[in-house]
Write a protein that holds these residues in place. Sequence first.
Motif, PDB file in Angstrom:
ATOM      1  N   LYS A 145      24.073  15.482 -13.378  1.00  0.00           N
ATOM      2  CA  LYS A 145      22.721  16.015 -13.161  1.00  0.00           C
ATOM      3  C   LYS A 145      22.655  16.779 -11.831  1.00  0.00           C
ATOM      4  O   LYS A 145      22.008  17.814 -11.729  1.00  0.00           O
ATOM      5  N   LEU A 146      23.322  16.252 -10.824  1.00  0.00           N
ATOM      6  CA  LEU A 146      23.313  16.936  -9.526  1.00  0.00           C
ATOM      7  C   LEU A 146      24.066  18.262  -9.617  1.00  0.00           C
ATOM      8  O   LEU A 146      23.632  19.281  -9.076  1.00  0.00           O
ATOM      9  N   TYR A 192      24.109   4.197  -6.299  1.00  0.00           N
ATOM     10  CA  TYR A 192      23.370   4.122  -7.573  1.00  0.00           C
ATOM     11  C   TYR A 192      23.332   2.680  -8.104  1.00  0.00           C
ATOM     12  O   TYR A 192      23.907   2.341  -9.119  1.00  0.00           O
ATOM     13  N   PHE A 198      24.786  10.697 -13.183  1.00  0.00           N
ATOM     14  CA  PHE A 198      24.100  11.110 -11.949  1.00  0.00           C
ATOM     15  C   PHE A 198      24.793  12.344 -11.373  1.00  0.00           C
ATOM     16  O   PHE A 198      24.154  13.350 -11.018  1.00  0.00           O
ATOM     17  N   CYS A 209      17.221   9.531 -10.027  1.00  0.00           N
ATOM     18  CA  CYS A 209      18.039  10.732 -10.193  1.00  0.00           C
ATOM     19  C   CYS A 209      17.137  11.935 -10.503  1.00  0.00           C
ATOM     20  O   CYS A 209      17.256  12.996  -9.877  1.00  0.00           O
ATOM     21  N   CYS A 267      16.430  15.365  -8.256  1.00  0.00           N
ATOM     22  CA  CYS A 267      16.645  16.713  -8.807  1.00  0.00           C
ATOM     23  C   CYS A 267      15.348  17.527  -8.744  1.00  0.00           C
ATOM     24  O   CYS A 267      15.351  18.684  -8.316  1.00  0.00           O
TER      25      CYS A 267
END
Length: 433
Positions: free
Chosen positions: A316-317, A386, A313, A423, A427
Motif C-alpha cells: 500500500k505504501l 505493525y 502494508f 495503514c 496513506c
Amino acid sequence: MLKNKNQKHAINLNLNVRGLSPSATLAINEKCNHLIQSGKNVYKLGLGQSPFPVPKHVVEALQKNAHQKDYLPVKGLPILKESITKFNKKIFNVDCSPDDIMIGPGSKELIFILQLVYYGELIIPTPSWVSYAPQARIVGRNVTWIPTEKENNWRLSPEKLELICRADPTRPRIVILNYPSNPTGCTYPLDRLKLLARVARKYKVILVSDEIYGLTQFDGKHISIAQYYPEGTIISSGLSKWCGAGGWRLGTFTFPQSLHWLLDAMAIVASETYTATSAPVQFAAASAFDTGVWMEEYLFHIRRILKLIGYFFAQKLIEIKVKVPIPEGAFYLFADFEFYREKLLRHEIYTSVEMCNKLLDDTGVAILPGGDFGRQPEELTARIAYVNFDGAKALSVSQTKYVTAELDDLFLKDYCDGVLEACFKICNWFTGL
Ligand code: PMP
Ligand code: GLU
C-alpha cells in the motif's frame, strides 16, 4: 529543621546522563497511553512489541514455578542454559556448551553490560535500534555510525565496514549486526553474511549478532553469522519477540570460548547490580527453548500472519510512492516519505519528528521518526511497527479456521483491522496533504 523543608538540591547529574531523553520506543508508548486515557483514538504503531500471546505451555511453566524463590546463579539457571545449548544446535546449527551462555533480565541489559565492560568503540549501521547508541553514551563509549541506503534495503555493506576498520586496523571494536532488523524488517542473504564475517575476522572485531527476531523470519530460514565467524561472535537473543514475552524480561547471550573473559567480566557486573534474572521466569524459559512440534506450529502461524500484514502494508505504501523494502521478518517497516517532501514543506514540516508528530495529531497514528534510529533529522523516514491488532484472536483463528488454507484478505480485514485502518490513515494523510 522545618525552615529547610523546601530547600532544593542542585541538579548534579553524571555528565554522561545529562541531556538524555527516555528511550523513544517506551516514550511513544507512554504518550499513546496518555492520549488514549484522554479519549483520543490512537493507533499504536510506535512500540515494537509482539502482539501474540506467550505459548500456553510456557505460561503454565511460569505458573508452576511461581514458588521458585531462591536467587539463581549469576550467569543463569543450569537447566535453562542446557535447553538453549540444544536449541542453538538444533535450530541454528550453532555449537556451544551451557558454559558459553549468560542469561540476563532482557538482552537490552546484556548489551548494556557488554558495552560497560568492554574497552573499545561501538560500530553500528544506521538505521539501528534506538537503544544501542544511548547505552554507549551512558557508559562514555564512542559510537561510529555506518550509513546504509534504502536502495540496498538498509543493509550494512562489508566494503564500508572494511573502510572504517582499515583506517585504524588494531583498534578494539564492537560491531552490532541486527537481523532480521529493527527497524527495517530486512535480513541478510548468506553471501553478505559471509563477507561481513570475513571483514570482522580480518580486524578481530567483536561481533554482537542481535538475533532477537531470528525466529520470526518469515521463511523460517534465519542463519546465524556465528557459523562463519564463531570465534568472535556473541549471539544475542531472548524471549521477547518470537515468544511474545517482552514483559517477562529474559535475554540470552551465547559466547564463543575465546570470549569467556567478557562473559566473566559481565557476570561480575551482574553480580553487583541485578544479582540474577527472575527465578520463575528462568524456569519457564527452559520450557520455551525446549524445541518441539509446539514451537514449529506456533512459529508457523505467527510468521504467516506477520508476513501477510507486512506485505500488505508495504504494498500500500509503495502504491503511493513511498520507498519501503518488503519485510523479511520481525514486525517493522522502515519507510522513506521523500516523495512528499514538497507537500510537507508547505505545512512547515521539515523533519521526521515533525512529520510523525503531525501525523499523530491529525490521524491518531503513532510511528517513530527515522532520527530515533540514527538517521539525519531532515530525512523523511519513519519506522512503522505493525503490531496493533489482537494477536491472540488472529493466532487462534489461523490455528483453527485456516489450518489447511492460506491466509487471505478476508483474514486481514476481520482479524487485523486495527493495522489496516492505520495503514489507510497513513496513506490518506500523505496523499491528501
Ligand atoms: N535488540 C533489538 C533489535 C530489539 O528490538 C530489542 C527490543 N526488544 C532488544 C534488542 C531488547 O530486547 P529485550 O531486552 O526485550 O530482550
Ligand atoms: N524493541 C522494541 C522496539 O524497538 C521495544 C522495547 C525496547 O525498546 O526496549 O520498539
